[in-house]
Design an enzyme around this catalytic site. Structure first.
Site, PDB file in Angstrom:
ATOM      1  N   ASP B 390       0.866  -1.167   0.000  1.00  0.00           N
ATOM      2  CA  ASP B 390       0.000   0.000   0.000  1.00  0.00           C
ATOM      3  C   ASP B 390       0.913   1.231   0.000  1.00  0.00           C
ATOM      4  O   ASP B 390       2.053   1.146   0.448  1.00  0.00           O
ATOM      5  CB  ASP B 390      -0.862  -0.042   1.268  1.00  0.00           C
ATOM      6  CG  ASP B 390      -1.814   1.109   1.325  1.00  0.00           C
ATOM      7  OD1 ASP B 390      -2.324   1.487   0.257  1.00  0.00           O
ATOM      8  OD2 ASP B 390      -2.048   1.628   2.422  1.00  0.00           O
ATOM      9  N   ASP B 731      -2.355  -0.503   5.816  1.00  0.00           N
ATOM     10  CA  ASP B 731      -2.740  -0.014   7.136  1.00  0.00           C
ATOM     11  C   ASP B 731      -4.227   0.270   7.232  1.00  0.00           C
ATOM     12  O   ASP B 731      -4.772   0.350   8.309  1.00  0.00           O
ATOM     13  CB  ASP B 731      -1.935   1.234   7.509  1.00  0.00           C
ATOM     14  CG  ASP B 731      -2.140   2.357   6.505  1.00  0.00           C
ATOM     15  OD1 ASP B 731      -2.725   2.084   5.440  1.00  0.00           O
ATOM     16  OD2 ASP B 731      -1.718   3.478   6.778  1.00  0.00           O
ATOM     17  N   ASP B 735      -7.462  -2.217   3.071  1.00  0.00           N
ATOM     18  CA  ASP B 735      -6.440  -3.223   2.769  1.00  0.00           C
ATOM     19  C   ASP B 735      -6.740  -4.575   3.393  1.00  0.00           C
ATOM     20  O   ASP B 735      -6.131  -5.576   3.031  1.00  0.00           O
ATOM     21  CB  ASP B 735      -5.077  -2.762   3.310  1.00  0.00           C
ATOM     22  CG  ASP B 735      -4.632  -1.463   2.680  1.00  0.00           C
ATOM     23  OD1 ASP B 735      -4.824  -1.319   1.464  1.00  0.00           O
ATOM     24  OD2 ASP B 735      -4.110  -0.603   3.395  1.00  0.00           O
TER      25      ASP B 735
END
Lengths: 356, 1038
Positions: B390, B731, B735
């Site tokens: 990410d 985070d 996700d």
């Protein structure tokens, strides 16, 4: 790292391994070039069960290839029959050693050869070790005897069990005891003993000094010493009259000597229950002991004709129709007869159940 | 960033993978299966995507909403209505995932792995006793004891594994602290504070800056409200909210506030439209818990290994059972042989050892800030071949920071590292003086009080992200900003709004001689430029001509092209005669000029990458790991960050780049020329699985932007289909499905949401991407070391098995008892095999490619062959030599032992003759047999010491590795010897354990064999090093 790369087949994982950093590209191309054939090599070389399938597949493929080749050659060239054998040989040799693929049956063979040599050398090592072992131990005297000491005790007749159940009036129930005893006492026949062994003075050790490897003489133990239990007078050893004879012998132990002047004695009694169940026992020899002259024992290699001394117990008056547990113990200095776990060291327990 | 997420939300913990969960079918089939089910799966996902869009409350007017939900925006719901709705729809909370009951977890441990085999052994023991008992009621209880011991072993190892698992699961308990959340709600025309759980659809709630939004709400009235949606969408910028309907998509429209996101500033009133599991977050959560746990690679490897060993055990067992029966052994005896063979073959202690080894590594990693939730995940990172990362918060710092400045026709670079301390650009120009003044004054953000001792970059600021960035930037360079602002008293202000796109404030100057007012303005660069007639260059005002305007545009495009948010700054000194000191400014009537400003400069901001990331990415690259960026952010920003951290390397181009460079259409570019690709969610949506496959295959450097949580999942699946082991870092809540799906999910410990932490297998406590590199290293090391441990453990199995085979075929007295074997497996060998986990790497493990999931097995045929057929057999031979020595010295020469078995074991034979003519009672023989057991045991133990030493390395010589570098190995050796001494001399009198005292000299009989093993292995390693790639290397390197 090199190993990791090599163990991969390029087509199986197109992306993950095609990508490499620039500086590795050259190396990688080489890998890619090699990988396919190496992969096949590997599959061939592997011998572990879970890969067998793959291997078989490979082999099948190979066989198919061969067949195809054969067909091709037959079609394309149509050579006379004489050359067919040559072709076959070529195919077989190619199978054994394919120069293009640099692999073949010979590889598997190589593995076998290597394993053969490996195991041969292992065998050599173990042989060497055994040889050294035999160099260190004497053939005449065991290195250690403390495990077999103190002596165990065993009785005869012995037929799989220590329960003597028989019916006096039915000879079939005791006949096998008689046969067993007779057989056992064959070696104690007076004639044999007199022929083979010497009559040595009683009451003292029969010590034969001299070289270890010298043959040792053995003292006579005649069957006739057992008197009523010798089977000479009463061929049924008292079984026919409900007065069974039971022979007791002490286990042989190389170098074992009872305390001087104190021969090992045998005494039997009812183990549990009424003491009076056994009213009388006759012992033969009457001393109920193993004479000192039968000791020491020099081992089977030199003391060939050694005859174990016996004590016969003649149970002349035992309560009938009931199981009587009997315990016969050795008594003497240095004799242990109360080991809990071992019921045959210095004692023996059996039951008499004489039916009338 | 104080992004405190207090949501009471969790997804199913990925507990220890069940080894016993059998994996049916071979890999190929699995692969094919995946391929087949990919298509419908994707369609299914698409449906879900559209389902999300069903939400149309944002399009409705307030009246329609009131009607739909039967509420009133002034009075709210009545308590009765609310209670009814609550009863119907359930509480406003996410359903906790179903936990496997503890007892089932416990029983799973009891039947997993080798336990089944041992249970069979134990049951066979009892059956054997049953047979004995039926034949002879006074038969010995040995078999019952053995059965009980086996059962005890299974139960103890089961308890141990269960305990280890429970311990690692408990780490997570701290994250599950539930803080009851309150909501301010209007009910019965009254404002009430109720627990957020009791909210129902139709409730009118009020939220303020700092609150967490308690449910999905449709905003009704808004005052300067901004929300942080980063945990949902990955956008790091605060999103302004309004009550207007702005976008068809509920995710994009501004009049919806999402459950569990945070309101950063302003206030708003909204109507609850979704609660609990029906919220957007709830849907993602159910998506995450719907994703099955992938088996960890190490679990697959261990299962593979268990299969191999069990296969060997069962096949040898059955083979010899048949042999024994055909050799006219009794069935009872044959059963006992079978038990012996099973016990000898199964490395009882190994699975416990593996667990300990893994937890040791987990501890070591925790010290390096990698908290491992799932023990088996320790190794997964080592075999990872793709990391899907990410962007926000993982690769970047998740805070806006000034990156570039443009003034005096020049672009300056600002320091974007974590502490911002090293600002090196030229600050001597007069333009900078003006610019810095504007930056300082035209800013509403303020430090929260009482943070004088906190480093500037860590201070908490009240204000939005860009203003915060500017405030910190100026604080770092100029010093006390608040003091400067005090000296330049603010007289009027127009705050930023989206229609004006500028912010303006008017100040008195700090120069007492200058009575002019200073008007400062910042805003969207093009808007600012419109209002300017002059430009400041080197401190001098110059007319704004075409050239300078062009220069401005070039700079603006360049900065904007790097994904940075650009702000323009200008100022104007109001003439003192027109605007005397007493002049009252009215911001509503705008009684002051708003044009002919002097343009001063541009400033651009970005959420900068963490300083450690580029290095970590490079390390991943050299370790053969592909790093893919998957983000919800804009493609331009994503690409810029990707370039700056090296995910797109400096010299690689995308198809678009090439097209731009060569001035040709995108379609004309040869796709093979491009190494990098930036793919947006929209493009991804239209891709077939084959295209995705191709994309992942062809481009080494990929950035996915604007992706939805579902698409992240598709990307992870796509990678996994290529047999890659995929790590996902993230985070946000968005996700969490991908974290769950990944082979290893890595969540950020500080910024990560609880959802992400729950779905992850590993948590980076310092949020540092570089810790992943540590994890990879540890993971690879543990894989290598586990190989060594298993090789060590398997070796002695042959030495334990051979006695039984010889016993059956040759009829020797049993050389080693079943109990004694258990004492090796669970006694002397345990600590040494754990000690191998402390072994250092043999070479640079970070320079090799990740292992191939299917090819580089933990237990490969070389390892099995070498352990079983080479070292194992040597050990067996050595142990037999000890055994024969003991028997020969006691009176039984090897030749006398052959076929002695039946008489030897007959307890009625009490005058068995040995080689010297001595006669042995049964118990004396038994004792000798135990002595043989002890001797054999000691023989194996002594050679296991050599085995332990040779297993330190697989390729290098022991002397290269250092014999004494791993001290724990020596602890292991000492423990081996001490345990053996205790067993022999301490417990020698306990007959049940069948150990006896042993003469000291017998302890040394096997030493030459130990040395032989060492030498043999050194020779093996020497040839491997001398002839890499040779036949020898291929067959002898494990």
């Amino acid at each position: 790292m090199r190993r990791q790369l090599r163990s991969r087949r390029a087509p199986a994982s197109p992306y993950a391994y095609r990508y490499r950093l620039d500086d590795q590209d050259e190396v990688n191309q080489n890998y890619l070039a090699d990988e396919e054939e190496e992969a096949e090599e590997e599959a061939r070389v592997m011998v572990v069960p879970n890969l067998e399938e793959e291997e078989e597949e490979e082999e099948e493929e190979e066989e198919e290839e061969i067949e195809e080749k054969e067909k091709e050659e037959e079609k394309g060239q149509g050579q006379p029959a004489g050359n067919a054998w040559w072709q076959r040989w070529q195919i077989v040799s190619e199978y054994l050693w394919d120069p293009e693929k640099r692999m073949s049956l010979a590889r598997t063979g190589l593995i076998l050869v290597i394993y053969f040599f490996f195991y041969a050398s292992l065998a050599a090592v173990i042989t060497l070790c055994m040889y050294t072992l035999f160099l260190t131990i004497s053939p005449y005297m065991p290195t250690f005897t403390e495990r077999v000491k103190p002596p165990g005790v065993m009785i005869r007749p012995f037929a799989h069990s220590l329960n003597f159940n028989f019916n006096v009036s039915e000879p079939d129930t005791w006949q096998h005891y008689v046969i067993s005893l007779n057989g056992f006492l064959q070696g104690y026949n007076d004639s044999l003993q007199e022929e083979m062994n010497v009559d040595c003075p009683p009451g003292q050790y029969f010590i034969q000094d001299g070289d270890e490897d010298e043959d040792k003489k053995a003292c006579q133990f005649k069957r006739s010493f057992l008197k009523n239990c010798s089977g000479l007078e009463d061929p049924t050893f008292g079984y026919s009259t409900g007065q069974p004879c039971i022979l007791l012998k002490m286990n042989r132990i190389v170098g074992f000597r009872p305390e001087l002047g104190d021969p090992v004695k045998v005494s039997c009694k009812v183990q549990r229950g009424d003491e009076n169940d056994i009213r009388s026992i006759n012992y033969y020899p009457e001393s109920a002991s193993f004479d000192l002259r039968y000791y020491p024992y020099y081992g089977k290699l030199t003391h060939v004709n050694y005859t174990s001394p016996l004590v016969a117990m003649h149970f002349t008056d035992v309560v009938k129709n009931q199981a009587v547990p009997v315990q016969c113990q050795l008594k003497g200095k240095g004799i242990i007869n109360d080991v809990i776990n071992d019921r045959f060291v210095g004692r023996v327990i059996f039951t008499l159940n004489i039916e009338t | 960033m104080a992004k405190k997420t207090l949501e009471i939300y969790s997804v199913e913990l990925s507990g220890m993978k069940d080894i016993e969960q059998t994996d049916k079918g071979n890999g190929k089939e699995k692969y094919r299966g995946l391929k087949n089910c990919f298509e419908p799966k994707k369609n299914h996902r698409k449906e879900e995507l559209t389902k999300e869009l069903d939400l149309d409350d944002h399009k409705l007017s307030i009246k329609e909403l009131e009607k739909k939900y039967g509420t009133n925006i002034i009075t709210g719901l009545s308590s009765a209505q609310a209670a009814e709705l609550l009863a119907r729809n359930g509480p406003n909370a996410l359903t906790p995932p179903k936990e496997t009951p503890e007892i089932i977890k416990f029983f799973k441990q009891m039947v997993g792995g080798f336990s089944i085999l041992l249970w069979i052994g134990a049951i066979l023991c009892w059956i054997a006793y049953g047979i004995q008992y039926s034949m002879n009621t006074s038969s010995s209880l040995d078999n019952v004891y053995l059965g009980c011991v086996l059962a005890l072993v299974i139960i103890l190892t089961g308890i141990f594994a269960y305990y280890q698992e429970a311990k690692s699961t408990n780490i997570m308990a701290t994250f599950n602290k539930m803080i009851p959340q309150q909501a301010l709600v209007i009910r019965d025309s009254e404002k009430k504070t109720i627990p957020a759980e009791q909210l129902v659809v139709g409730d009118i709630v009020e939220i303020r800056g700092g609150d967490q939004i308690p449910a999905d709400i449709r905003l009704l009235s808004v005052q300067g409200c901004k929300v942080d949606n980063s945990s949902l969408t990955g956008e790091s910028e605060p999103q302004p909210r309004s009550s207007e309907f702005t976008h068809d998509s509920p995710l994009e429209t501004k009049n919806i506030g999402f459950y569990s996101t945070t309101c950063l500033e302003g206030t708003a009133t909204g109507m609850v439209i979704n609660t609990g599991d029906r919220t957007i977050i709830g849907q993602i959560a159910s998506l995450a818990s719907g994703v099955g746990n992938e088996k960890t690679p190490i679990a697959i490897e261990i299962q593979h290994f268990v299969h191999i060993v069990a296969g060997v055990a069962v096949s040898i067992g059955i083979l010899f059972f048949i042999t024994a029966v055909s050799l006219k052994y009794q069935v009872l005896d044959s059963i006992i042989f079978l038990i012996g063979i099973i016990v000898a073959n199964v490395p009882e202690g190994l699975l416990a050892t593996v667990t300990v080894t893994l937890s040791l590594t987990a501890k070591r990693m925790a010290k390096k800030n990698c908290l491992v939730k799932n023990l088996e995940a320790v190794e997964t990172l080592g075999s990872t071949s793709i990391i899907c990362s990410d962007k926000t918060g993982t690769l970047t710092q998740n805070r806006m920071t000034v990156a570039h400045l443009w003034f005096d026709n020049q672009i300056f670079i600002a320091d974007t590292s974590e502490d911002n301390s090293n600002q090196v650009f030229d600050q001597s120009s007069g333009t900078w003086a003006s610019l810095s003044k504007i930056i300082t004054l035209c800013n509403r953000a303020e430090f929260r009080p009482g943070q004088e001792n906190v480093p500037i970059m860590k201070r908490v600021v009240a204000g939005d992200a860009s203003e915060t960035a500017l405030l910190k930037f100026s604080e770092v360079i100029l010093g006390d900003v608040m003091e400067i602002r005090k000296r330049n008293h603010k007289v009027a202000e127009i705050p930023f709004n989206s229609t004006n796109k500028f912010q303006l404030s008017i100040h008195k100057t700090d120069d007492p001689n200058d009575k002019r007012f200073l008007m400062v303005m910042k805003g969207a660069p093009e808007r600012i430029l419109e209002k300017c007639s002059t430009i400041m260059v080197n401190g001098q005002e110059q007319p704004l001509d075409k050239n300078t305007a062009e220069a401005f545009h070039t700079a603006y495009m360049e900065l904007g092209g790097q994904g940075e948010r650009v702000l323009g700054f200008c100022h104007l000194y109001l003439p003192a005669d027109e605007f005397p000191e007493t002049y009252t400014f009215d911001v509503d009537t705008m009684n002051f000029p708003t044009s002919n400003f002097c343009f001063v400069g541009l400033l651009s901001m970005i959420d900068p990458p963490r300083s450690t990331v580029p290095d970590a990415v490079t390390k991943c690259r050299s370790a053969g790991i592909k790093v893919i960026m998957v983000t919800g952010d804009h493609p331009i920003t994503a690409k810029a960050i990707a370039k700056s951290v090296g995910i797109i390397s400096a010299n690689s181009e995308t198809v678009e780049d090439i097209a731009k460079r060569l001035h040709i259409a995108v379609e004309q570019v040869n796709k093979r020329d491009a190494k990098a690709a930036v793919v947006t969610g929209m493009e991804l949506k239209d891709m077939s699985p084959e295209q995705l496959d191709e994309l992942l295959t062809n481009y080494p450097e990929i950035v996915f932007a604007r992706t939805s949580p579902q698409q992240k999942l598709i990307i992870v699946e796509g990678c996994q289909m290529q047999n890659a082991v995929v790590a996902v870092t993230g985070d946000g809540v968005n996700d969490s499905p991908a974290l769950k799906k990944a082979d290893i999910g890595i969540a950020m410990g500080i910024t990560g949401s609880d959802a992400a932490k729950n779905a992850a297998d590993m948590i980076l406590l310092d949020d540092n991407f570089a810790s992943i590199v540590t994890g990879v290293e540890e993971g690879r090391l543990i894989f290598d070391n586990l190989k060594k441990t298993i090789a060590y453990t398997l070796t002695k199995n042959i030495a334990e098995l051979c006695p039984f085979l010889i016993y059956i075929t040759v009829g020797l007295p049993l050389p080693i008892g079943t109990i004694t074997i258990l004492f090796i497996d669970l006694g002397t060998d345990i600590i040494p095999s754990i000690a191998l986990a402390y072994e250092k790497a043999e070479s640079d493990i970070m320079n090799r490619k990740p292992r191939h999931k299917k090819k580089d097995r933990l237990v490969n045929e070389q390892l099995a062959m070498y352990s079983y057929l080479h070292i194992g057999l040597m050990q067996a031979v050595g142990a037999f030599v000890v055994y024969f020595t003991v028997y020969a010295q006691e009176g039984f020469k090897p030749s006398a032992l052959i076929n002695i078995r039946v008489e030897w074991e007959n307890s009625n034979v009490n005058d068995l003759e040995d080689s010297y003519g001595q006669q042995w009672t049964w118990y004396q023989r038994k004792y000798l047999e135990w002595m043989g057991y002890t001797a054999f045991f000691v023989g194996i133990m002594v050679q296991q010491i050599a085995d332990l030493i040779i297993r330190k390395t697989r390729r290098n010589s022991i002397f290269q590795q250092g014999l004494f570098r791993n001290k724990v190995i020596w602890v292991g050796i000492a423990s081996q010897i001490i345990i053996a001494l205790i067993l022999s001399y301490g417990l020698g009198s306990v007959t049940a354990l069948s150990f006896t005292m042993l003469r000291p000299q017998y302890w040394f009989v096997a030493v030459p064999f130990a040395i032989l093993i060492w030498v043999y292995d050194e020779v093996r390693k020497l040839f491997i090093r001398l002839y890499p790639g040779s036949w020898w290397d291929k067959n002898m390197y494990y």
